[in-house]
Motif scaffolding. Sequence first.
Motif, short mmCIF file in Angstrom:
data_model
loop_
_atom_site.label_atom_id
_atom_site.label_comp_id
_atom_site.label_asym_id
_atom_site.label_seq_id
_atom_site.Cartn_x
_atom_site.Cartn_y
_atom_site.Cartn_z
N ASP B 119 42.09 51.35 55.18
CA ASP B 119 42.51 49.99 55.47
C ASP B 119 43.28 49.36 54.29
OD1 ASP B 119 41.80 47.62 57.35
OD2 ASP B 119 41.43 46.90 55.31
N PRO B 120 44.24 48.45 54.58
CA PRO B 120 44.99 47.78 53.50
C PRO B 120 44.08 47.10 52.48
CG PRO B 120 45.96 47.24 55.63
CD PRO B 120 44.76 48.10 55.91
N GLU B 123 43.32 49.61 50.05
CA GLU B 123 44.56 49.92 49.32
C GLU B 123 44.80 48.88 48.21
OE1 GLU B 123 46.38 52.53 49.44
OE2 GLU B 123 45.24 53.35 51.10
N GLU B 124 44.52 47.63 48.54
CA GLU B 124 44.71 46.58 47.53
C GLU B 124 43.78 46.77 46.34
OE1 GLU B 124 44.64 42.84 49.70
OE2 GLU B 124 46.52 43.45 50.64
#
Lengths: 209, 209
Positions: B119-120, B123-124
């Motif tokens: 999920d983003p 990623e962040e």
Amino acid sequence: MAYRETDKMRQRKAEARQNILKCTAQCVAENGFQSARITTIAKLAGVATGTIYRHFESREELFAEIFRLATQREVNKVAEALAIEGNAVERLNNALQHFARRALKGPTQAWALIAEPVDPKVEEERLLYRKAYANLFEEIIQEGIAEGSIPDQDARITSTCLVGAISESLVGPLSPAQTASLPTTKTDQDALINTIVRYCVRGLTGTRS
Amino acid sequence: MAYRETDKMRQRKAEARQNILKCTAQCVAENGFQSARITTIAKLAGVATGTIYRHFESREELFAEIFRLATQREVNKVAEALAIEGNAVERLNNALQHFARRALKGPTQAWALIAEPVDPKVEEERLLYRKAYANLFEEIIQEGIAEGSIPDQDARITSTCLVGAISESLVGPLSPAQTASLPTTKTDQDALINTIVRYCVRGLTGTRS
């Protein structure tokens, strides 16, 4: 007659798809994936949002396609830049310089392709394309070893070190969260690019060039 | 009395949260993020799935927390390995060796932390933690420049090259899609690690050590 109509319809459908891709690419190049809303893309393409979903299963599918098209273009540019005259080190230098320079010229698009946090579908494409870059580099490292311009090493592994080094070092300067670190003058851009490329090539050759 | 009960409830809540985190960490270490289902985690933790959502807003929130906890542990290990006696190059060598060795020892967890498409939100976190590693490396490179074991360079930039080189080169061997490339014998693991660490350090020092 029926056959001809089907043909025409197919062509229209392909054109509509092409238009959606073009408009999405423009949105992503300007603002990245996260800000590229389907409604914005639809408006830009002059179609209803529903039309987009007739051509692409989901936003993620559309983005994955955009990613593939844009990244393949960059991979091709690297392959071209590797094809100049010279020994492996010179050709590699040229390709890395080109890659970094293109990224700094289109920072939002480069950020979107290299590091923007996106959907897992795009992440999967990213892993595949990093492999494509690594394959190109592995080949040139092998040539360098054969001709003696690069010392003997496991080119499969060091090619991936190279891909990691050049992409990760561009992430900071390209990140919209750190716009201050993106060099704007030619001198500063050259300094950044030279530092990165020197690291990448030194890692392979072990010489202070 | 009411105050004491609230205190006890708070403690119970914290313990329940801790238990969920522990079970999620175990699931992720064994199978990665994508396979870690909330139902599996709930079963392992002995709670209803609804209970998990009382402690964490979403699966993504829970994963981001797991990512932070596990990655912070690795960052701390790198910091420890940098704190040995020796010059900057020796200490850096030690830290990179440790990092790679730990990754090969727990390949699924390392893959989940370094590169698994997630999920983003995760990623962040990944981008933030790469920065944490880079900060550690930047400091040691500065020390190396000051003591003369590393030639003068823009340590902020080359530290990110280093982070990219070591993580990207481990992605292939750790990837579940390429299990064949994960070395199993000590000799093969040493060869892989030495190749990676040599590239990373050569990039900084420009010497064939």
